[in-house]
Every structure is written in C-alpha cells, then in structure tokens.
Design an enzyme around this catalytic site. Structure first.
Site, PDB file in Angstrom:
ATOM      1  N   ILE A 291      -7.946 -12.562  14.364  1.00  0.00           N
ATOM      2  CA  ILE A 291      -6.632 -13.099  14.750  1.00  0.00           C
ATOM      3  C   ILE A 291      -5.665 -11.980  15.125  1.00  0.00           C
ATOM      4  O   ILE A 291      -4.764 -12.178  15.943  1.00  0.00           O
ATOM      5  CB  ILE A 291      -6.047 -13.995  13.619  1.00  0.00           C
ATOM      6  CG1 ILE A 291      -4.791 -14.740  14.090  1.00  0.00           C
ATOM      7  CG2 ILE A 291      -5.768 -13.209  12.356  1.00  0.00           C
ATOM      8  CD1 ILE A 291      -5.026 -15.748  15.159  1.00  0.00           C
ATOM      9  N   ASP A 292      -5.859 -10.782  14.550  1.00  0.00           N
ATOM     10  CA  ASP A 292      -4.922  -9.693  14.893  1.00  0.00           C
ATOM     11  C   ASP A 292      -5.073  -9.255  16.345  1.00  0.00           C
ATOM     12  O   ASP A 292      -4.222  -8.554  16.875  1.00  0.00           O
ATOM     13  CB  ASP A 292      -5.096  -8.505  13.932  1.00  0.00           C
ATOM     14  CG  ASP A 292      -6.465  -7.866  14.027  1.00  0.00           C
ATOM     15  OD1 ASP A 292      -7.432  -8.557  14.405  1.00  0.00           O
ATOM     16  OD2 ASP A 292      -6.579  -6.670  13.726  1.00  0.00           O
TER      17      ASP A 292
ATOM     18  N   VAL B 210     -10.892 -13.723  11.413  1.00  0.00           N
ATOM     19  CA  VAL B 210     -10.480 -12.351  11.083  1.00  0.00           C
ATOM     20  C   VAL B 210      -9.939 -11.654  12.334  1.00  0.00           C
ATOM     21  O   VAL B 210      -9.042 -10.817  12.266  1.00  0.00           O
ATOM     22  CB  VAL B 210     -11.665 -11.546  10.488  1.00  0.00           C
ATOM     23  CG1 VAL B 210     -11.199 -10.175  10.023  1.00  0.00           C
ATOM     24  CG2 VAL B 210     -12.298 -12.294   9.319  1.00  0.00           C
TER      25      VAL B 210
ATOM     26  N   HIS C  96       0.220   1.837  16.050  1.00  0.00           N
ATOM     27  CA  HIS C  96       0.112   0.700  16.974  1.00  0.00           C
ATOM     28  C   HIS C  96       1.292   0.676  17.947  1.00  0.00           C
ATOM     29  O   HIS C  96       2.076  -0.275  17.982  1.00  0.00           O
ATOM     30  CB  HIS C  96      -0.004  -0.624  16.196  1.00  0.00           C
ATOM     31  CG  HIS C  96      -1.245  -0.693  15.350  1.00  0.00           C
ATOM     32  ND1 HIS C  96      -2.515  -0.819  15.884  1.00  0.00           N
ATOM     33  CD2 HIS C  96      -1.417  -0.604  14.005  1.00  0.00           C
ATOM     34  CE1 HIS C  96      -3.408  -0.824  14.915  1.00  0.00           C
ATOM     35  NE2 HIS C  96      -2.770  -0.690  13.766  1.00  0.00           N
TER      36      HIS C  96
ATOM     37  N   SER D  97     -25.913 -14.249  21.090  1.00  0.00           N
ATOM     38  CA  SER D  97     -24.769 -15.142  21.300  1.00  0.00           C
ATOM     39  C   SER D  97     -24.679 -15.636  22.753  1.00  0.00           C
ATOM     40  O   SER D  97     -24.291 -14.888  23.642  1.00  0.00           O
ATOM     41  CB  SER D  97     -23.483 -14.405  20.919  1.00  0.00           C
ATOM     42  OG  SER D  97     -22.378 -15.246  21.084  1.00  0.00           O
TER      43      SER D  97
ATOM     44  N   ARG E 124       0.836  -1.196   0.000  1.00  0.00           N
ATOM     45  CA  ARG E 124       0.000   0.000   0.000  1.00  0.00           C
ATOM     46  C   ARG E 124       0.879   1.258   0.000  1.00  0.00           C
ATOM     47  O   ARG E 124       2.077   1.184   0.208  1.00  0.00           O
ATOM     48  CB  ARG E 124      -0.927  -0.002   1.234  1.00  0.00           C
ATOM     49  CG  ARG E 124      -2.005  -1.064   1.172  1.00  0.00           C
ATOM     50  CD  ARG E 124      -2.791  -1.168   2.462  1.00  0.00           C
ATOM     51  NE  ARG E 124      -1.982  -1.684   3.558  1.00  0.00           N
ATOM     52  CZ  ARG E 124      -2.413  -1.827   4.811  1.00  0.00           C
ATOM     53  NH1 ARG E 124      -3.644  -1.469   5.121  1.00  0.00           N
ATOM     54  NH2 ARG E 124      -1.621  -2.309   5.736  1.00  0.00           N
TER      55      ARG E 124
ATOM     56  N   LYS F  62       2.061   2.025   7.094  1.00  0.00           N
ATOM     57  CA  LYS F  62       2.504   1.233   8.249  1.00  0.00           C
ATOM     58  C   LYS F  62       3.372   2.073   9.176  1.00  0.00           C
ATOM     59  O   LYS F  62       3.898   3.119   8.791  1.00  0.00           O
ATOM     60  CB  LYS F  62       3.314   0.018   7.784  1.00  0.00           C
ATOM     61  CG  LYS F  62       2.505  -0.995   7.035  1.00  0.00           C
ATOM     62  CD  LYS F  62       1.300  -1.462   7.802  1.00  0.00           C
ATOM     63  CE  LYS F  62       1.540  -2.721   8.601  1.00  0.00           C
ATOM     64  NZ  LYS F  62       0.274  -3.257   9.141  1.00  0.00           N
TER      65      LYS F  62
ATOM     66  N   ASN G  65      -3.055  -9.939   8.402  1.00  0.00           N
ATOM     67  CA  ASN G  65      -3.095  -8.702   7.628  1.00  0.00           C
ATOM     68  C   ASN G  65      -3.822  -8.956   6.308  1.00  0.00           C
ATOM     69  O   ASN G  65      -3.247  -8.883   5.230  1.00  0.00           O
ATOM     70  CB  ASN G  65      -1.650  -8.230   7.387  1.00  0.00           C
ATOM     71  CG  ASN G  65      -1.597  -7.077   6.409  1.00  0.00           C
ATOM     72  OD1 ASN G  65      -2.552  -6.301   6.303  1.00  0.00           O
ATOM     73  ND2 ASN G  65      -0.503  -6.979   5.671  1.00  0.00           N
ATOM     74  N   MET G  66      -5.122  -9.279   6.412  1.00  0.00           N
ATOM     75  CA  MET G  66      -5.872  -9.644   5.205  1.00  0.00           C
ATOM     76  C   MET G  66      -5.877  -8.533   4.146  1.00  0.00           C
ATOM     77  O   MET G  66      -5.678  -8.811   2.959  1.00  0.00           O
ATOM     78  CB  MET G  66      -7.303 -10.056   5.579  1.00  0.00           C
ATOM     79  CG  MET G  66      -7.333 -11.335   6.392  1.00  0.00           C
ATOM     80  SD  MET G  66      -8.969 -11.757   7.004  1.00  0.00           S
ATOM     81  CE  MET G  66      -9.822 -12.178   5.503  1.00  0.00           C
TER      82      MET G  66
ATOM     83  N   GLU H 188      -5.102   4.775  13.894  1.00  0.00           N
ATOM     84  CA  GLU H 188      -5.989   3.862  14.619  1.00  0.00           C
ATOM     85  C   GLU H 188      -6.646   4.472  15.854  1.00  0.00           C
ATOM     86  O   GLU H 188      -7.569   3.884  16.407  1.00  0.00           O
ATOM     87  CB  GLU H 188      -5.254   2.567  15.008  1.00  0.00           C
ATOM     88  CG  GLU H 188      -4.194   2.694  16.102  1.00  0.00           C
ATOM     89  CD  GLU H 188      -2.815   3.106  15.573  1.00  0.00           C
ATOM     90  OE1 GLU H 188      -2.717   3.459  14.382  1.00  0.00           O
ATOM     91  OE2 GLU H 188      -1.856   3.079  16.362  1.00  0.00           O
TER      92      GLU H 188
HETATM   93  N1  LIG Z   1      -7.175  -9.993  10.101  1.00  0.00           N
HETATM   94  C1  LIG Z   1      -7.274  -8.775   9.561  1.00  0.00           C
HETATM   95  O1  LIG Z   1      -6.641  -8.475   8.561  1.00  0.00           O
HETATM   96  C2  LIG Z   1      -8.216  -7.778  10.163  1.00  0.00           C
HETATM   97  C3  LIG Z   1      -8.553  -6.607   9.455  1.00  0.00           C
HETATM   98  C4  LIG Z   1      -9.481  -5.724  10.028  1.00  0.00           C
HETATM   99  C5  LIG Z   1     -10.035  -6.007  11.282  1.00  0.00           C
HETATM  100  N2  LIG Z   1      -9.653  -7.151  11.954  1.00  0.00           N
HETATM  101  C6  LIG Z   1     -10.206  -7.521  13.267  1.00  0.00           C
HETATM  102  O2  LIG Z   1     -11.552  -7.984  13.122  1.00  0.00           O
HETATM  103  C7  LIG Z   1     -12.204  -7.904  14.394  1.00  0.00           C
HETATM  104  C8  LIG Z   1     -13.579  -7.274  14.247  1.00  0.00           C
HETATM  105  O3  LIG Z   1     -13.414  -5.907  13.869  1.00  0.00           O
HETATM  106  P1  LIG Z   1     -14.683  -4.953  13.656  1.00  0.00           P
HETATM  107  O4  LIG Z   1     -14.154  -3.698  13.067  1.00  0.00           O
HETATM  108  O5  LIG Z   1     -15.765  -5.674  12.959  1.00  0.00           O
HETATM  109  O6  LIG Z   1     -15.124  -4.686  15.177  1.00  0.00           O
HETATM  110  P2  LIG Z   1     -16.560  -4.143  15.655  1.00  0.00           P
HETATM  111  O7  LIG Z   1     -16.340  -3.539  17.004  1.00  0.00           O
HETATM  112  O8  LIG Z   1     -17.189  -3.323  14.593  1.00  0.00           O
HETATM  113  O9  LIG Z   1     -17.451  -5.485  15.824  1.00  0.00           O
HETATM  114  C9  LIG Z   1     -17.223  -6.446  16.806  1.00  0.00           C
HETATM  115  C10 LIG Z   1     -18.551  -7.105  17.150  1.00  0.00           C
HETATM  116  O10 LIG Z   1     -18.284  -8.224  17.996  1.00  0.00           O
HETATM  117  C11 LIG Z   1     -19.390  -8.345  18.881  1.00  0.00           C
HETATM  118  N3  LIG Z   1     -19.046  -9.244  19.995  1.00  0.00           N
HETATM  119  C12 LIG Z   1     -18.255  -8.999  21.071  1.00  0.00           C
HETATM  120  N4  LIG Z   1     -18.201 -10.097  21.856  1.00  0.00           N
HETATM  121  C13 LIG Z   1     -18.956 -11.042  21.267  1.00  0.00           C
HETATM  122  C14 LIG Z   1     -19.305 -12.398  21.592  1.00  0.00           C
HETATM  123  N5  LIG Z   1     -18.838 -12.982  22.696  1.00  0.00           N
HETATM  124  N6  LIG Z   1     -20.117 -13.074  20.745  1.00  0.00           N
HETATM  125  C15 LIG Z   1     -20.582 -12.499  19.619  1.00  0.00           C
HETATM  126  N7  LIG Z   1     -20.295 -11.224  19.272  1.00  0.00           N
HETATM  127  C16 LIG Z   1     -19.501 -10.512  20.076  1.00  0.00           C
HETATM  128  C17 LIG Z   1     -19.660  -6.899  19.279  1.00  0.00           C
HETATM  129  O11 LIG Z   1     -20.962  -6.728  19.847  1.00  0.00           O
HETATM  130  C18 LIG Z   1     -19.513  -6.188  17.913  1.00  0.00           C
HETATM  131  O12 LIG Z   1     -20.746  -6.098  17.222  1.00  0.00           O
HETATM  132  C19 LIG Z   1     -11.246  -7.102  15.281  1.00  0.00           C
HETATM  133  O13 LIG Z   1     -10.536  -7.998  16.107  1.00  0.00           O
HETATM  134  C20 LIG Z   1     -10.320  -6.439  14.292  1.00  0.00           C
HETATM  135  O14 LIG Z   1      -9.051  -6.133  14.878  1.00  0.00           O
HETATM  136  C21 LIG Z   1      -8.761  -8.015  11.404  1.00  0.00           C
END
Ligand SMILES: NC(=O)c1ccc[n+]([C@@H]2O[C@H](COP(=O)([O-])OP(=O)(O)OC[C@H]3O[C@@H](n4cnc5c(N)ncnc54)[C@H](O)[C@@H]3O)[C@@H](O)[C@H]2O)c1
Length: 372
Positions: free
Chosen positions: A269-270, A267, A96, A220, A15, A75, A300-301, A118
């Site tokens: 996992i970070d 997702v 971060h 949930s 990027r 980054k 880092n998807m 962030e």
């Molecule tokens: N791997 C990657 O490349 C990547 C990229 C972007 C975001 N992420 C990660 O994805 C995750 C989600 O991000 P987001 O922006 O959607 O967050 P968000 O805050 O918008 O959504 C999280 C949701 O999880 C719900 N939640 C919390 N505890 C729960 C449980 N026990 N059961 C069911 N639902 C529950 C919350 O109510 C909320 O609606 C974060 O950990 C973020 O860091 C990863």
C-alpha cells in the site's frame, strides 16, 4: 565526531535513530554522542540506558542539532527540524524526498549534506536499509491477517493452522521478495497451506530451494492469479515493480467471487497497493470491509513494533554510521560507492537523479558535488 540523536517528532513515530548498543559502539570508536532526553522512551530505553553507555543527555532537540556534526534519525525531518540544520552538517535518516517538495526545499536552503537510508545500495544493487522494514512488515502481515480472520474483525472465523481433523487456511502471497519471503515463513510456521505467485522464475526457483515441497510456487499470470485468489482465505500483497506504480492485481470484481470473510493484507500500500479496493489505513483504524472481504492496508506497519523495528534498523545502519563517523563523510562516501548512492543533497544541490527529475531541480552527480 559528535553525533546527535533527537527524539522523533513525526506523529505516532516511536522509533529512535540509535539504540544504546549503537551509541556504545560509536563511543568505543572514540566519538561523542548527544541524545535528546526521552528519545528512546518509545522503545523502552530511558535516559539512564543511554547515560550508562556514555551518551550525554540534553533537554531539547535544539541542543542536539546545535552540537551535532552528524544527526542520526529515523523519519524525514519535520519543518521545525529542517530549520535547525546547517551547511557542513550531515543528516543520516530516511528522507523520501521525491514526493516531498517542501522538505527538499527546506533542506536545500539549510545547505545540509543529506544521506537517505532508502537509496543506499549494496554490492548486488539491493537496498540494505529498506530490507529490515520489509522483513518486519512481511512477518507482521501474517500476524495481522490471522487476527483479521477472526469473527470479531469481520473475518470468516478461521484459524490459520486448523487443528487435527480440520483443514488449515489457504494463504496466498503475491510477490516473493523480502516481504513475501518473510510472510511465507510465518504462514508456514503457523501451519497454513501456502502458495506464492511471482513474475520472476529465478525468484520462484530460489523459494522452491529454500522451502521445499511445503511451498506451492506458481508463476504469476492473470489466470493463476484468479484461480488462487478465489481459493484463498488470506491474500498478502507484496509486489514491487521498481520505479513504477504497483499493478492492481486483485480487482473489485474478483472480491465478489471470493469466500465472504476472506482477508486481504496489502503490504504494498505504501507504493499505491496491489488490490483495486485498497486505500491506506493507520494502526488506529487498520481495517475496513468491501464486498464482505476484510482489508488491512496500514502504510507504516513496522511502526506498530517500534522496538523490533528500531533494533533491526540499527543493525543495518550502524556499519554506515561508524564509517561516516570514523572517516568523515567526504572520505566515507568517496571510499564506498554503495554509501555514495545514498547522498541525496549536498551544499544546496540535488545529488540523486530521481529526486532531481521528480521535483524539477538540476541534478549534480554526487562525486562532482563533493568536489565543490
Ligand atoms: N506497508 C508497509 O509498512 C511496508 C513496509 C515495508 C515494505 N513495504 C512494501 O512492500 C512491497 C514489497 O517490498 P519488498 O521489499 O518485498 O520488495 P521486493 O523487490 O523484495 O519484492 C517484490 C517482488 O514482487 C514481484 N513481482 C513484481 N510484479 C509482480 C506481479 N505482477 N506478480 C507477482 N509478483 C510480482 C517481484 O518479482 C519481486 O520478487 C513494496 O511495495 C514495499 O514498499 C510496505
């Protein structure tokens, strides 16, 4: 203001801080932009694309850092970049800092003013510069999951949408936030049967309104989790508990009771991941199998779709970059409490409380630091 865009040097980062369209906006506002040669090559934007909108191309990063009053990146700066920064200069990028004492120390020594994407907020307390990457990751999760369901990747050999006469796959999305909502949309687009689990009733109600009866919204609980995980062909882990480690919602014991060849895409996992058997993987080797269940846990998807991700990020960062350039950072930060939340470091002081407490530095509130 003179704005600088270096080429990203972190491993596998394609990027770039500013796309040519953003550079054009800054130049229309009367600013100058210097771009390191080939900074945009990873997203298909060559030096001529930047020259065409009025940027100056320079041969190396040192020249960018020397000239720029504001450095715009993606980054966190790597150690060699940290050493090129100085007091009075503004750095606008993902940082971060909390888990990164080394970088924090180098930036504090440099005395640079650092605004972290962030931690910039919006009026509703959301994180507008994280949203685009969650949107990308959420949409990608279904694409990745669909691929993992193919036999050659260890999957059960299922097509998400089925075909006439053959049932579609069951997709379970755990966490209906930004990632979850985007995953739901994509899974529905492919005509899978989709269920979302969330702990927030308010969120479930919003999703119900948005998607109507085609989406199964479930509160949930441990019971619901077990029931729907065991019946899922593809599970997307998209939970976030702000400020806490991600709960391990799917245990190893549950894997043995799932259908062989089912797929988990974590997702979250970070933030540590929400499946007990998750460990972070890379795009070079994204999946592994535990108890016949395929795991995709790339931390880092958005990196895999660098072009889309860069455009999405620029859409969110550009208004802030323009404000910082037009007004200068003291005025821009003073005028906008949401942007002020992004200030992490200023003149050798830590101005973001969570970073100070994580790393044992004294915390100086941003407004007081700006008065130094
Ligand atoms: N791997 C990657 O490349 C990547 C990229 C972007 C975001 N992420 C990660 O994805 C995750 C989600 O991000 P987001 O922006 O959607 O967050 P968000 O805050 O918008 O959504 C999280 C949701 O999880 C719900 N939640 C919390 N505890 C729960 C449980 N026990 N059961 C069911 N639902 C529950 C919350 O109510 C909320 O609606 C974060 O950990 C973020 O860091 C990863």
């Amino acid at each position: 203001m003179l704005i600088g865009v270096p080429k990203e040097i972190k491993n596998n980062e394609y990027r770039v801080g500013l796309i040519p369209a953003s550079v054009r906006e800054l130049i229309l506002h009367g600013h100058q932009v210097v771009v390191e040669s080939e900074a945009g090559i990873g997203i298909g934007m060559d030096d001529d694309a930047y020259r065409a909108v009025g940027a100056e191309i320079v041969g190396d990063a040192r020249a960018v850092f020397e000239k720029a009053e504001m450095v715009v990146k993606v980054k966190e700066p790597q150690p060699t970049e940290c050493r090129l920064l100085r007091e009075g200069q503004l750095l606008f990028t993902y940082l971060h800092l909390a888990p990164d004492p080394n970088q924090t120390e180098l930036l504090l020594n440099a005395g640079v003013t650092a605004i972290a994407y962030e931690t910039v907020t919006d009026r509703h307390g959301g994180l507008p510069l994280l949203v685009p990457m969650s949107e990308v990751a959420g949409r990608m999760s279904i694409q990745a999951g669909a691929m993992c369901l193919e036999k050659s990747h260890g999957g059960a050999g299922l097509l998400l949408g089925g075909v006439p006469g053959v049932a579609p796959a069951n997709v379970l999305v755990i966490g209906g936030g930004v990632v979850g909502t985007n995953a739901i949309r994509m899974a529905m687009g492919l005509e899978a049967r989709v269920t979302v689990l969330d702990r927030s009733l308010e969120r479930l109600a919003e999703l119900d309104l948005q998607f109507g009866g085609r989406l199964n919204t479930i509160y949930s609980t441990k019971e619901a989790l077990e029931e729907y995980v065991l019946d899922a062909d593809l599970v997307i882990g998209a939970v976030l508990v702000p400020g806490a480690a991600t709960p391990k919602l799917v245990t190893r014991e549950m894997l043995g009771r799932m259908r062989p060849g089912s797929v988990l895409v974590d997702v979250a996992i970070d933030q540590g991941g929400c499946f007990e058997t998750s460990h972070a993987t890379t795009h070079a080797d994204p999946t592994y199998i535990v108890d016949n269940i395929v795991h995709y846990c790339v931390a880092n998807m958005p990196g895999a779709v660098a072009r889309t991700s860069t455009f999405a990020l620029n859409n969110a960062t550009l208004p802030f970059a323009l404000a910082l350039a037009d007004k200068g950072f003291p005025r821009a930060l003073a005028d906008d409490p949401c942007l002020l939340e992004g200030l992490n470091l200023h003149k050798g002081r830590v101005t973001y409380e969570a970073v100070a407490s994580a790393l044992g530095y004294d915390y100086l509130p941003a407004r007081e630091a700006l008065a130094l």
